[in-house]
Design an enzyme around this catalytic site. Structure first.
Site, PDB file in Angstrom:
ATOM      1  N   SER A  38       0.864  -1.181   0.000  1.00 58.50           N
ATOM      2  CA  SER A  38       0.000   0.000   0.000  1.00 58.50           C
ATOM      3  C   SER A  38       0.898   1.227   0.000  1.00 58.50           C
ATOM      4  O   SER A  38       1.858   1.299   0.775  1.00 58.50           O
ATOM      5  CB  SER A  38      -0.901  -0.004   1.230  1.00 58.50           C
ATOM      6  OG  SER A  38      -1.836   1.055   1.136  1.00 58.50           O
ATOM      7  N   GLU A  39       0.599   2.196  -0.859  1.00 63.35           N
ATOM      8  CA  GLU A  39       1.549   3.287  -1.073  1.00 63.35           C
ATOM      9  C   GLU A  39       1.765   4.153   0.167  1.00 63.35           C
ATOM     10  O   GLU A  39       2.732   4.894   0.237  1.00 63.35           O
ATOM     11  CB  GLU A  39       1.188   4.138  -2.292  1.00 63.35           C
ATOM     12  CG  GLU A  39      -0.237   4.632  -2.360  1.00 63.35           C
ATOM     13  CD  GLU A  39      -1.118   3.730  -3.222  1.00 63.35           C
ATOM     14  OE1 GLU A  39      -1.086   2.497  -3.013  1.00 63.35           O
ATOM     15  OE2 GLU A  39      -1.853   4.263  -4.068  1.00 63.35           O
TER      16      GLU A  39
END
Lengths: 230, 221, 230, 221
Positions: free
Chosen positions: A53-54
């Site tokens: 997840s960024e």
């Protein structure tokens, strides 16, 4: 009797299932906000996959049980998630170094349009009355080793989304590898759309009529055979 | 089930080909993957380029690899440590090429390779011999030189603990270049003291996530 | 009777002591390899100072007790050190981000030569038979907020080291703030050497005779009064 | 003895001047320094530029600061979250300037400011509307745009624990932009839940060393 106009098409869960089958064991995968998040639900049980997840998570797990939500443990869509054993946290710059540096094997994104040369439009419409917002879309588009697109084959108004040229603003140029729609699985090869799978009962001619750019069908094309998912 | 552990050191270095650019971790001996380097000495590979802060000391590790004649070139910041005798002999006899890069630029160039940065302007070395021939630009009144990414085919690094997914932690200042080299190489091989169960390491403490690690060799097995 | 030719000068420990007095509480300080390391020994006991080492340490302490050395805890000179409470470790790139990004308040370096415009030469001689080696010198030279130089006023051969122009290869341009020698404390201000302290009994004329570039003396100059240190 | 703790929140935000560029931590609410932002709302400062991933939600924190009319401009990647009503009203009424930057570029530009990098080439946004007007260059066959550092006068961040020297650790994904913003601002003010004794934190686990922290406000005191 409830009706659906696309009698041969896959539903959203089935498209997510189809994409999940395409992800090999050991892959590092980023799932875009929205429908792509559903792909995580259909990874075969015997495959170990690592979700990125960024906002700084690797090894992201599913949503927590009700009551177990932690506001400091959220995904890129800002929804509560969990961390699997072996997961880790890092800062945003390191997270985008993973993305931009080509370390993410697969990124699944939604799209407004994809052009036959692989151009992607998924961050802005032509409506200029609303403020723009890009998030991590442009970084993911140019960074991940493979960009998979999960989208409906047509817009809600019945317009094609697989285009000769994108009419919506670009997210990235020549970046899309494969498009998974409710009707087909289509690779971008040498700036052409090459169909390799079709929904049951659908002909290439049917699909072409719903597509702006020319399509080719591989000789050994398959019928998509998803399980029933409702 | 993913398991990045290799069964022996010969397997660990079998992924290295002739002409490879190898990022070799460590600052002096701290963090240097001595065993991996020595195992490489026993293979048939040749014409290697080594990227490391120093040029080896004594007769072991990187120095042993250089002595074996497998290293065509070294890219480093400081090859003139008192103990770098083997390198200095090779250099004096024109048996090895040397590219000296300022330490921060060396590290930043590897980070750029790992982070997908195409090039960057740095004030380091501007107006010096090491900046000669480089594109320059005045930014905010200060002269900068343009530096390009330094990518490795292979990174050989040392760490304290790993799990089978390749999550790793280091020990004290032996961390130094390793997290960056792991990002900057196509294939990263880590020599660790201990393999632990998945989930045993605190997720806040994992310094190099498994995404950057390809093979694990457990040294004290 | 042992003799020393510089009867008015400070010894190396006294120069280190003088520099230590110049470092305010709370400073983040990098000490170059060699003589500058001695500065740490003379920080007044009531001052909290944080020593940075470019190999990824902040809060570095003195050498360990014999037998307590740890090969994984070394300074930039590769000598065993300790970590003080509140110290931390980080990777090399983050360490040089601290340096290049201007977060280090003071860096004390040795030098072959300093020019009146602040140019520093401390990484290479004119001897081209030996391989070059720069280490972190160029990053420190351009990065730290203040560069202090600790050096003898003259070379061993009696040549000046404070120059109109460096004849040795540059480490950085216009970077030196203050030079501490065995004979004087000299600031670089507007590309001129400005003497603010002199060793006991030394005149500006004496000092000028040992200096290539012109010197000015501030009105309120002081005599350096170090303790006895042997 | 160094002690970076401030005695109250009014003191914490007293270091912020008119026209300041403020790097405001957090991804959505995770890591957002809500109390510091709301304390800032009660001051007389004006004409602020905010750099943050989002443009606030609801009526609290960053949204409250924007509602107070103190924010002239916001630089962010994603101001169109469903809850960003206050921002969207200001934007629609031309009461606030907006600069949209891709999330990775936003973060990398702050890192460049903190790391003394003069500028960098990135492939992100090349050939898009957000890359228009920027210097471009083909590197290794890929179009890149040149991006410049994004420096803050002030960073306002949230963390889990601090010691009096400013060493800090974060909680899970609330870490996000904070370590980078702490590097990129002239003055960094951290809101923490807990102040611990020096030496209590594992030196391997300290994510932001005290060198990047100027003032600590302990929230739950």
């Amino acid at each position: 009797m409830a009706t659906t106009p696309k009698i041969v098409g896959l539903n959203r869960k089935q498209v997510a299932w189809r994409i999940a089958q395409e992800i090999p064991e050991g892959s590092y995968v980023n799932l875009g906000i929205g429908s792509p998040e559903m792909v995580a639900n259909y990874i075969p049980d015997d495959r170990e996959i690592f979700f990125h997840s960024e906002n700084g998570i690797l090894g992201m797990g599913p949503a927590p049980e009700p009551g177990q939500e932690d506001g400091n443990l959220i995904n890129a869509g800002k929804k509560p998630v969990t961390l699997l054993p072996g997961g880790s946290y890092f800062n945003h710059t390191d997270s985008f170094a993973m993305i931009r540096g080509g370390h993410i094997d697969i990124c699944v994104l939604g799209a407004y349009q994809v052009a036959e040369n692989g151009d992607l439009a998924n961050w802005a419409t032509l409506d200029t009355t609303k403020p723009p917002g890009v998030g991590g879309a442009m970084d993911l588009a140019i960074g991940a080793k493979k960009i998979y697109i999960m989208m409906d084959h047509l817009t809600k108004d019945g317009h094609p989304k697989l285009m000769r040229n994108c009419t919506y603003p670009h997210t990235g140029q020549g970046v899309v590898k494969t498009i998974f729609t409710d009707l087909a699985v289509i690779d971008v090869i040498n700036k052409k759309f090459i169909v390799r799978e079709l929904a049951r009962g659908l002909s290439l001619e049917d699909l072409q009529s719903k597509t702006d750019a020319p399509l080719s069908l591989v000789n050994n094309w398959l019928t998509i055979s998803p399980p029933e998912l409702n | 089930m993913i398991n990045k552990e290799v069964q022996n050191i010969t397997a660990a270095v079998s992924y290295i080909d002739d002409g490879a650019v190898i990022l070799s971790g460590g600052f002096g001996d701290a963090g240097a993957p001595i065993s991996l380097l020595e195992a490489l000495t026993k293979t048939d590979v040749k014409n290697l380029t080594i990227v490391s802060n120093n040029a080896g000391e004594g007769n072991y590790g990187l120095a042993a690899l250089m002595k074996s004649g497998k290293v065509a070139k070294i890219i480093c910041s400081y090859p003139i440590s008192a103990g770098s005798i083997i390198f200095q002999n090779l250099y004096n006899n024109n048996k090895i090429l040397l590219d000296v890069v300022p330490q921060g630029t060396l590290s930043e160039r590897m980070r750029a390779a790992g982070a997908g940065i195409g090039a960057f302007f740095t004030p380091t070395s501007a107006g010096t011999k090491l900046g000669e021939g480089k594109e320059t630009r005045i930014i905010e009144g200060i002269e900068h030189v343009l530096e390009y990414p330094l990518k490795g085919d292979i990174a050989l690094i040392l760490a304290k603990k790993a799990d089978r997914l390749g999550n790793i932690i280091y020990d004290k200042s032996a961390r130094n270049f390793s997290p960056i080299m792991a990002m900057a190489a196509t294939t990263t091989i880590v020599q660790v003291e201990e393999l632990v169960e998945v989930g045993e390491m605190d997720p806040e403490l994992i310094i190099t996530p498994g995404i950057f690690i390809d093979y694990i060799f457990v040294h004290n097995k």
